[in-house]
Design an enzyme around this catalytic site. Structure first.
Site, mmCIF file in Angstrom:
data_model
loop_
_atom_site.group_PDB
_atom_site.id
_atom_site.type_symbol
_atom_site.label_atom_id
_atom_site.label_comp_id
_atom_site.label_asym_id
_atom_site.label_seq_id
_atom_site.Cartn_x
_atom_site.Cartn_y
_atom_site.Cartn_z
ATOM 1 N N GLU A 125 0.866 -1.183 0.000
ATOM 2 C CA GLU A 125 0.000 0.000 0.000
ATOM 3 C C GLU A 125 0.898 1.226 0.000
ATOM 4 O O GLU A 125 1.839 1.308 0.785
ATOM 5 C CB GLU A 125 -0.902 -0.038 1.237
ATOM 6 C CG GLU A 125 -1.657 1.229 1.539
ATOM 7 C CD GLU A 125 -2.538 1.750 0.395
ATOM 8 O OE1 GLU A 125 -3.321 0.972 -0.177
ATOM 9 O OE2 GLU A 125 -2.425 2.948 0.063
ATOM 10 N N ASP A 151 5.363 1.158 -3.728
ATOM 11 C CA ASP A 151 4.625 1.160 -4.989
ATOM 12 C C ASP A 151 4.436 -0.297 -5.434
ATOM 13 O O ASP A 151 5.406 -0.979 -5.774
ATOM 14 C CB ASP A 151 5.445 1.951 -6.026
ATOM 15 C CG ASP A 151 4.765 1.976 -7.377
ATOM 16 O OD1 ASP A 151 3.820 1.179 -7.611
ATOM 17 O OD2 ASP A 151 5.169 2.789 -8.222
ATOM 18 N N ASP A 172 -5.250 -4.155 -7.950
ATOM 19 C CA ASP A 172 -6.525 -3.458 -7.717
ATOM 20 C C ASP A 172 -6.290 -1.964 -7.472
ATOM 21 O O ASP A 172 -6.526 -1.455 -6.372
ATOM 22 C CB ASP A 172 -7.193 -4.128 -6.489
ATOM 23 C CG ASP A 172 -8.526 -3.503 -6.143
ATOM 24 O OD1 ASP A 172 -9.154 -2.904 -7.036
ATOM 25 O OD2 ASP A 172 -8.936 -3.606 -4.974
HETATM 26 C C1 SAM Z 1 -9.124 0.118 -4.693
HETATM 27 S S1 SAM Z 1 -8.115 0.380 -3.295
HETATM 28 C C2 SAM Z 1 -7.657 -1.210 -2.769
HETATM 29 C C3 SAM Z 1 -8.720 -2.018 -2.142
HETATM 30 C C4 SAM Z 1 -8.282 -3.357 -1.659
HETATM 31 N N1 SAM Z 1 -7.546 -4.100 -2.683
HETATM 32 C C5 SAM Z 1 -9.484 -4.175 -1.235
HETATM 33 O O1 SAM Z 1 -10.022 -4.919 -2.061
HETATM 34 O O2 SAM Z 1 -9.872 -4.073 -0.082
HETATM 35 C C6 SAM Z 1 -6.626 0.940 -4.017
HETATM 36 C C7 SAM Z 1 -5.523 1.226 -3.003
HETATM 37 O O3 SAM Z 1 -4.285 1.345 -3.712
HETATM 38 C C8 SAM Z 1 -3.496 2.322 -3.088
HETATM 39 N N2 SAM Z 1 -2.481 2.716 -4.085
HETATM 40 C C9 SAM Z 1 -2.561 3.636 -5.058
HETATM 41 N N3 SAM Z 1 -1.460 3.590 -5.851
HETATM 42 C C10 SAM Z 1 -0.667 2.606 -5.373
HETATM 43 C C11 SAM Z 1 0.572 2.041 -5.766
HETATM 44 N N4 SAM Z 1 1.229 2.502 -6.850
HETATM 45 N N5 SAM Z 1 1.077 1.014 -5.044
HETATM 46 C C12 SAM Z 1 0.418 0.525 -3.972
HETATM 47 N N6 SAM Z 1 -0.782 1.008 -3.542
HETATM 48 C C13 SAM Z 1 -1.324 2.030 -4.240
HETATM 49 C C14 SAM Z 1 -4.489 3.386 -2.674
HETATM 50 O O4 SAM Z 1 -3.968 4.182 -1.633
HETATM 51 C C15 SAM Z 1 -5.687 2.533 -2.231
HETATM 52 O O5 SAM Z 1 -5.642 2.269 -0.855
#
Ligand code: SAM
Length: 294
Positions: A125, A151, A172
């Protein structure tokens, strides 16, 4: 980045994604050998549906709440899918454990409830606050579970190929910067399969305009590296839309692209997806399809 998943926790897309994630974990668990679960965009792991953000959008009312209400009707269905019961039992158990009906588990909590001692999980995250919450949640877990503040697209390179040579990768992203996320997903899916050709990859995508979705999926599939012993990587899509797929409401539907789908997943999905649609598409303006691609 402004995205906070709490605004969407437990909505129809989360239900679609989490039922599928759980079925994928069960399918990989058919073999005794352990696997690595890599959740590249993990979120905070657990959401309070009574928090200000969640109450503001009330999206869970059109998701998990509809499913819970419907289980009472399960007896009316001749082919009530065990995958939906499995998912609801996990949500219920997590709520019981926390003595709270207000919480909704994110992908990390669903996964942790399902993986076995021989499996490992890494949750990535990027937002510090979300990661801190996830880290607290997992603080008592053993060393085979890791939560990284990083990332997720990049960390694939660190974690794959893994010693087990079996992996389930959930991608996701928030699609806040839609074009950049679609491009990064393409690159990450290709890199994952270059590193571990048999990895099962589940990619969530928003359905906003049907034509754009179709184009993006086809492009992604055409760019995948060719597997060593097959003509192409097998793929299926599972689309669930609750508004006409070209309407202007914003998020019309929820899609999942599964690369290297486990045996019989498409058949199972073809049973559970129409029932999910029946439960979640209350206005009867949507639809659902499971397709082998291309
Ligand atoms: C749609 S949510 C995830 C929901 C989670 N997978 C679930 O099903 O409960 C997307 C998440 O990705 C995080 N995020 C955004 N860009 C990212 C990156 N490059 N690497 C990791 N996390 C990231 C955001 O902060 C957010 O919390």
């Amino acid at each position: 980045m402004k995205y906070r998943h709490v605004f969407h926790a437990g909505n129809f897309a989360d239900v679609h994604k989490h039922v599928t994630l759980l079925a994928l974990i069960r399918a990989l668990s058919r073999k005794e050998k352990g696997f690595l679960l890599l959740d590249t965009h993990a979120g905070r792991g657990l959401y309070d549906l009574q928090s200000e953000g969640a109450r503001k959008t009330a999206e869970s009312h059109g998701g998990i709440a509809l499913l819970e209400a419907a289980t009472l009707e399960a007896a009316r269905h001749d082919h009530w899918p065990p995958e939906i019961d499995d998912y609801l039992a996990i949500v219920k158990a997590i709520r019981r454990e926390r003595s709270s009906r207000r919480v909704y588990p994110g992908s990390p909590m669903i996964a942790l409830a399902a993986i076995r001692p021989q499996d490992r999980a890494v949750f990535i995250e990027t937002q510090a606050e979300e990661h801190a919450a996830l880290h607290r949640l997992l603080s008592r877990e053993s060393g085979r579970i890791a939560a990284e503040c990083a990332d997720g697209y990049q960390r694939i390179r660190h974690w794959l190929p893994n010693s087990e040579r079996r992996a389930l990768v959930l991608i996701d992203p928030p699609y806040e910067d839609t074009t950049a996320d679609f491009r990064a997903v393409e690159a990450t899916a290709c890199e994952t399969l270059r590193r571990l050709p048999n990895a099962v990859v589940a990619i969530w995508y928003p359905i906003k305009h049907e034509r754009d979705t179709e184009e993006w999926r086809n492009r992604l599939i055409s760019r995948l590296p060719k597997p060593p012993d097959e003509a192409r990587t097998p793929a299926i899509s599972s689309d669930l839309w609750i508004h006409p797929p070209d309407s202007r409401v914003g998020l019309n539907g929820s899609g999942l692209l599964i690369l290297n789908p486990p045996w019989q997943l498409a058949e199972q999905m073809a049973n559970w997806l129409p029932i999910l649609r029946e439960l979640l598409d209350t206005e009867r303006t949507g639809g659902a399809t499971v397709r082998s691609l291309p």
